[in-house]
Enzyme design. Structure first.
Site, short mmCIF file in Angstrom:
data_model
loop_
_atom_site.label_atom_id
_atom_site.label_comp_id
_atom_site.label_asym_id
_atom_site.label_seq_id
_atom_site.Cartn_x
_atom_site.Cartn_y
_atom_site.Cartn_z
CD GLU A 53 -1.49 -2.32 1.60
OE1 GLU A 53 -2.42 -3.31 1.88
OE2 GLU A 53 -0.25 -2.58 2.08
N PRO A 261 10.32 -13.53 -2.14
CG PRO A 261 10.99 -14.61 -0.07
CD PRO A 261 11.35 -14.29 -1.42
NE ARG A 262 3.13 -8.15 -0.32
CZ ARG A 262 3.08 -6.92 -1.02
NH1 ARG A 262 3.93 -6.67 -2.05
NH2 ARG A 262 2.39 -6.18 -0.58
CG MET A 302 12.33 -6.02 3.46
SD MET A 302 10.80 -6.84 2.82
CE MET A 302 9.93 -5.50 2.43
N GLY A 303 13.38 -3.78 -0.25
CA GLY A 303 13.77 -2.71 -1.25
C GLY A 303 14.80 -3.00 -2.40
CD GLU A 304 18.88 -6.08 -2.22
OE1 GLU A 304 20.24 -5.44 -2.81
OE2 GLU A 304 18.90 -6.93 -2.01
N PRO A 329 1.04 -5.77 -11.75
CG PRO A 329 -0.74 -5.56 -13.58
CD PRO A 329 -0.27 -5.54 -11.83
CD GLU A 331 6.76 -2.61 -8.12
OE1 GLU A 331 6.40 -1.71 -7.34
OE2 GLU A 331 7.11 -3.57 -8.12
#
Length: 424
Positions: A53, A261-262, A302-304, A329, A331
């Protein structure tokens, strides 16, 4: 509301355990911590549940700061990873906190410290006391990118008094799709307060650009045309992706897999799943370097995501083989990646329908279909699919209403006495 507050009281032990887990951040859950200060200028409170979000709202944040140069934002979320994401933006006029629990006393502490002029909720974070507290202070509430599935609408429909009271306090709502908008109106939202459909993710910021040193180190090991990125996968999807990848390597032995993974906290169980396949792998969070004999890279950081999309010419979008509604989709389309997805795409149904119809994405229902798609997506076929995805995403983004209606409504509500959208 009385019944809801009674349930909150009964749930207090659960929230107490959460506070213990949050440790030093527990004060933020209780509405404490530093506030805006006496000379901060107008403060806008923006709330999103977690990373997805908040990432979708980045474009809105940038535009809002441009439109209101004297304003500041306090962004709240429900997770430490979301908090870290916002801190990583490095924006001078944006503070981030864990969201206060939906107890009136915690909200009172938070509101007294920040005195927000308005609350902007992302997607579906509707908390009764939060909305009531803002309404009691005459401060407007906006919901943007709002999502309401048929299943959620049926559940809310069993609580007409509660949902009606909440929606009466919403000054403006822009839904992700027409179906969600209609469901909000059916539940009690004033149709006059329903704005145009806007997909926040279509106007959001792209993933952070990849670290050039990391890209230079990894690119020789991950030829883009032979690299699959499994992005934001959920429990139950990694096994299917790994089975499909192993099967496709029978005809495309040069295939490589980046598994992102999420929720990186699931890394140990995913590592065990990879080990069961017998495929050699390296793990990003451990600093392991994937050698040429390691076809799988567990990208549990994270963040990559910008780095992974830069390396991968094919992307399987997670949350779609299991019933999570599918992830964005936008990105992969913007990054020139050929898109594969499962059947569960309700969160972005319109976009995926357009991509599928134009050949910019392909639906698969399980590991066998995914394996066949991977085996056939090489060379010109992959490039053509990626180009179609980019074209369709650009057209849909240009055809949308954009972020201006949201910004206009927010500024109008802030500038209107008592936050009443009908005033004057």
């Amino acid at each position: 509301m009385l019944s809801y507050r009674l349930l909150l009281s009964l749930a207090a032990p659960v929230f107490a355990l959460r506070l213990i887990r949050d440790g030093r951040l527990a004060a933020e859950r209780l509405g404490g911590g530093p506030g805006a200060g006496p000379d901060a200028g107008p403060v806008i409170w923006l709330h999103g549940a977690s990373n997805g979000e908040l990432a979708s709202a980045r474009g809105l944040v940038d535009r809002l700061l441009d439109r209101r140069p004297g304003a500041r934002l306090v962004v709240t979320c429900n997770s430490a990873t979301g908090r870290a994401l916002v801190r990583g933006w490095g924006l001078d006029r944006v503070a981030v906190r864990l969201a206060p629990l939906d107890y009136r006393w915690a909200l009172g502490r938070f509101l007294s410290r920040w005195q927000p002029a308005a609350l902007v909720l992302i997607e579906s974070e509707l908390w009764p006391n939060r909305l009531a507290a803002m309404a009691a202070r005459g401060r407007p509430v906006l919901v943007v990118g709002a999502r309401m599935s048929a299943r959620s609408a049926a559940r809310w429909g069993r609580l007409p008094g509660l949902v009606g009271a909440m929606l009466a306090r919403v000054g403006y709502l822009s839904a992700q799709d027409a179906g969600s908008g209609a469901r909000f109106v059916a539940l009690g939202l004033d149709p006059a307060r329903l704005g145009p459909v806007v997909d926040l993710k279509s106007g959001g910021a792209a993933p952070a650009p990849p670290d050039p040193d990391a890209l230079a180190r990894l690119a020789p090991l991950f030829p883009r045309g032979d690299t699959l990125l499994a992005a934001s996968t959920h429990e139950g999807e990694e096994r299917a992706v790994l089975a499909a990848f192993a099967a496709a390597r029978a005809t495309r032995p040069g295939l490589r897999l980046i598994l992102a993974p999420r929720h990186p906290r699931r890394s140990p169980e995913i590592a065990a799943e990879i080990a069961r396949t017998g495929l050699p792998f390296a793990t990003r969070s451990r600093g392991e370097a994937p050698g040429p004999d390691m076809p799988v890279y567990l990208a549990d950081t994270m963040g990559e995501m910008g780095l992974w999309y830069a390396l991968a010419g094919i992307g399987f979008i997670g949350g779609s083989l299991v019933d999570r509604g599918g992830h964005t989709p936008w990105e992969p389309a913007a990054q020139g990646t050929a898109i594969l997805h499962g059947p569960h795409i309700a969160n972005f149904a319109r976009v995926y329908a357009a991509l599928d119809a134009a050949g910019g994405a392909r639906r698969v229902t399980g590991p066998d279909e995914l394996a066949r798609a991977l085996a056939g997506l090489d060379g010109p076929a992959q490039a053509a699919m990626a180009a179609r995805a980019s074209d369709i995403a650009a057209r849909l983004s240009a055809d949308g209403a954009g972020l201006d209606p949201l910004l206009d409504a927010l500024i109008r509500l802030i500038d209107t006495p008592n936050g009443d959208p009908d005033h004057g």
